[in-house]
Design a protein around this motif. Structure first.
Motif, PDB file in Angstrom:
ATOM      1  N   CYS A 118       0.852  -1.199   0.000  1.00  8.24           N
ATOM      2  CA  CYS A 118       0.000   0.000   0.000  1.00  8.24           C
ATOM      3  C   CYS A 118       0.887   1.249   0.000  1.00  8.24           C
ATOM      4  O   CYS A 118       1.757   1.404   0.861  1.00  8.24           O
ATOM      5  N   TYR A 120       0.327   4.264   0.765  1.00  9.56           N
ATOM      6  CA  TYR A 120       0.225   5.114   1.957  1.00  9.56           C
ATOM      7  C   TYR A 120       1.092   4.525   3.077  1.00  9.56           C
ATOM      8  O   TYR A 120       1.752   5.251   3.809  1.00  9.56           O
ATOM      9  N   PHE A 121       1.089   3.201   3.181  1.00 11.25           N
ATOM     10  CA  PHE A 121       1.930   2.543   4.181  1.00 11.25           C
ATOM     11  C   PHE A 121       3.410   2.776   3.862  1.00 11.25           C
ATOM     12  O   PHE A 121       4.230   3.010   4.754  1.00 11.25           O
ATOM     13  N   CYS A 128      -0.866   6.186   8.694  1.00 11.00           N
ATOM     14  CA  CYS A 128      -2.174   5.519   8.595  1.00 11.00           C
ATOM     15  C   CYS A 128      -2.372   4.559   9.763  1.00 11.00           C
ATOM     16  O   CYS A 128      -1.478   4.362  10.582  1.00 11.00           O
ATOM     17  N   LEU A 129      -3.561   3.923   9.778  1.00 10.13           N
ATOM     18  CA  LEU A 129      -3.907   2.968  10.849  1.00 10.13           C
ATOM     19  C   LEU A 129      -2.824   1.934  11.093  1.00 10.13           C
ATOM     20  O   LEU A 129      -2.482   1.627  12.229  1.00 10.13           O
ATOM     21  N   LYS A 130      -2.286   1.388  10.008  1.00 12.77           N
ATOM     22  CA  LYS A 130      -1.294   0.316  10.141  1.00 12.77           C
ATOM     23  C   LYS A 130      -0.023   0.792  10.838  1.00 12.77           C
ATOM     24  O   LYS A 130       0.718  -0.003  11.404  1.00 12.77           O
ATOM     25  N   CYS A 136      -7.496   5.123   7.596  1.00  9.24           N
ATOM     26  CA  CYS A 136      -7.041   4.388   6.419  1.00  9.24           C
ATOM     27  C   CYS A 136      -7.223   5.322   5.229  1.00  9.24           C
ATOM     28  O   CYS A 136      -8.357   5.604   4.830  1.00  9.24           O
ATOM     29  N   PHE A 137      -6.125   5.815   4.677  1.00  8.82           N
ATOM     30  CA  PHE A 137      -6.203   6.779   3.566  1.00  8.82           C
ATOM     31  C   PHE A 137      -6.722   6.137   2.278  1.00  8.82           C
ATOM     32  O   PHE A 137      -7.247   6.813   1.403  1.00  8.82           O
ATOM     33  N   ALA A 138      -6.565   4.809   2.170  1.00  6.49           N
ATOM     34  CA  ALA A 138      -6.958   4.139   0.925  1.00  6.49           C
ATOM     35  C   ALA A 138      -8.477   4.094   0.752  1.00  6.49           C
ATOM     36  O   ALA A 138      -8.971   4.088  -0.372  1.00  6.49           O
ATOM     37  N   HIS A 146      -6.019  -2.018  -4.277  1.00  2.00           N
ATOM     38  CA  HIS A 146      -6.334  -2.491  -2.926  1.00  2.00           C
ATOM     39  C   HIS A 146      -7.342  -3.640  -2.938  1.00  2.00           C
ATOM     40  O   HIS A 146      -7.701  -4.166  -3.991  1.00  2.00           O
ATOM     41  N   CYS A 154      -8.712  -1.851   6.995  1.00  2.00           N
ATOM     42  CA  CYS A 154      -7.469  -1.552   6.267  1.00  2.00           C
ATOM     43  C   CYS A 154      -7.562  -2.364   4.982  1.00  2.00           C
ATOM     44  O   CYS A 154      -7.889  -3.553   5.019  1.00  2.00           O
ATOM     45  N   ALA A 155      -7.318  -1.743   3.851  1.00  3.75           N
ATOM     46  CA  ALA A 155      -7.613  -2.386   2.561  1.00  3.75           C
ATOM     47  C   ALA A 155      -6.362  -2.906   1.854  1.00  3.75           C
ATOM     48  O   ALA A 155      -6.338  -3.012   0.628  1.00  3.75           O
ATOM     49  N   ILE A 156      -5.322  -3.275   2.619  1.00  5.85           N
ATOM     50  CA  ILE A 156      -4.144  -3.853   1.943  1.00  5.85           C
ATOM     51  C   ILE A 156      -4.532  -5.144   1.242  1.00  5.85           C
ATOM     52  O   ILE A 156      -5.509  -5.799   1.622  1.00  5.85           O
TER      53      ILE A 156
HETATM   54  S1  SF4 Z   1      -4.858   0.156   3.400  1.00  2.00           S
HETATM   55 FE1  SF4 Z   1      -5.173   1.939   4.741  1.00  2.00          FE
HETATM   56  S2  SF4 Z   1      -4.604   1.319   6.854  1.00  2.00           S
HETATM   57 FE2  SF4 Z   1      -3.916  -0.262   5.394  1.00  2.00          FE
HETATM   58  S3  SF4 Z   1      -1.776   0.237   5.021  1.00  2.00           S
HETATM   59 FE3  SF4 Z   1      -2.970   1.274   3.403  1.00  2.00          FE
HETATM   60  S4  SF4 Z   1      -3.557   3.312   4.173  1.00  2.00           S
HETATM   61 FE4  SF4 Z   1      -2.764   2.077   5.880  1.00  2.00          FE
END
Ligand code: SF4
Ligand SMILES: Cc1cc2nc3c(=O)[nH]c(=O)nc-3n(C[C@H](O)[C@H](O)[C@H](O)COP(=O)(O)OP(=O)(O)OC[C@H]3O[C@@H](n4cnc5c(N)ncnc54)[C@H](O)[C@@H]3O)c2cc1C
Length: 322
Positions: A118, A120-121, A128-130, A136-138, A146, A154-156
């Protein structure tokens, strides 16, 4: 990148004794070093296990099945005539991942434990949450790669191609820690965001994967792995599927169907498996199973295109296995 100490483990026991706290194991180092360069992992000490003897074996035993050492590379899996002949889905999952140069270095242990892709991660700019943040920005953002299942927290998507094949093949992991060895089914090893959004699996801080085992396959079992990339390139898949079929004549006696790049964990789709079991495998039953495989998908704003791709891949993989 933070400065860090480099240590060489000579044995498994030596590695386990050096792990924990801010000491992290390094196998091929591809994912770990990337994260360190990206500033999202900052270990004080790396424990290099690359030179621990005996962790790179591939062997098969009629009673116990396939044994893989954690340092077996993706290139070894691709090139092994034993793996290709008997565990075809695994050879193809390894052989279609990344580039030849990366496959020469990437280990199966590291591949199973690589962290999510991801963006954002992977970016220092998004807490983000993780990473312990509260968003969760996604979910409302750039989510084209995703998850289409299990994506509410979380949508990884789980990034490991070998995990997709190994879960379908019923693999188990041997983990060695300070208290000795334990074994876990790979399917149960992965952790959903609902259980713990900060992690993707249940490995202990001082545990090492010391073997990956695939149980013996019954005569005539066929396995297939198919990957769909955005283009013919070295990148992670937008969708991948592994199918394992046991048959008696034309009738399917047991099916195992796993979607990769669909959910935060490799996703076994039991409704699709049930649609095949006890029936003749043909275009019609493959179509019904493929449709069952994507039932209940909850695509996000930009990844609805994945649903028909998965449906097509599942149908093709079933027909190829049959
Ligand atoms: S899906 Fe959302 S919470 Fe999960 S790693 Fe990506 S931004 Fe972070
Ligand atoms: C351009 C590119 C394309 C790629 N495409 C794909 C793809 O299509 N499919 C795919 O699956 N992968 C893909 N990858 C990812 C690549 O395959 C992984 O990064 C690699 O397999 C990681 O293995 P490693 O041995 O380098 O792991 P490392 O980076 O050494 O380790 C990864 C993690 O696992 C831990 N670890 C490693 N071994 C053990 C062990 N035995 N016990 C306990 N912990 C351990 C480390 O501490 C670390 O946290 C791609 C990578 C790149 C750069």
């Amino acid at each position: 990148m933070n400065s860090f100490e480099w240590t060489e483990a000579k044995t498994v026991e030596d590695a386990v004794a050096r792990m924990g706290g801010s000491s992290v194991v390094k196998a091929g180092g591809l994912d770990l070093l990337d994260r360190m360069k990206e500033g999202i992992s900052t270990p004080a000490r790396l424990v290099n296990i690359r030179n621990v003897a005996g962790l790179d074996a591939i062997r098969e035993d009629a009673k116990t099945g396939l044994h893989l050492g954690p340092l077996v590379t993706l290139a070894q899996l691709d090139a092994s005539s034993l793996v290709r002949r008997r565990y075809t889905a695994l050879a193809d999952a390894a052989g279609h991942a990344a580039t030849p140069q990366i496959r020469n270095v990437a280990t199966v242990g590291g591949n199973l434990l690589q962290r999510p892709r991801c963006w954002y991660f992977r970016s220092e700019d998004f807490h983000c949450l993780k990473k312990g943040g509260d968003t969760c920005f996604a979910l409302e953002g750039e989510n084209q790669y995703h998850a289409i299942f299990g994506n509410r927290v979380c949508a990884i998507v789980h990034p490991s191609a070998t995990a997709t094949a190994l879960v379908a093949l019923g693999a188990r992991l041997e983990l060695t820690g300070p208290g000795g060895k334990r074994e876990v089914a790979l399917e149960d090893f992965f952790v959903t965001p609902e259980k713990d959004v900060r992690r993707e699996n249940s490995i202990g801080e001082k545990e090492l994967i010391t073997a990956v085992r695939v149980p013996p396959l019954s005569q005539g079992t066929r396995s297939v792995y198919l990957k769909q990339g955005e283009k013919e390139s070295f990148d992670w898949p937008v969708a991948d599927v592994a199918v394992v079929l046991e048959r008696s004549g034309v009738r399917c006696t047991r099916a195992s169907i796993v979607l990769g790049a669909a959910a935060p964990v490799p996703l076994r789709v039991r409704a699709a498996e049930e649609a095949l079991e006890g029936r003749a495998v043909n275009e019609e039953t493959a179509r019904v199973a493929a449709s069952a495989a994507v039932r209940g998908a909850t695509p996000l704003s930009r990844n609805g295109y994945k649903v028909p791709i998965f449906e097509t891949l599942v149908r093709r993989a079933i027909m190829a296995a049959a």
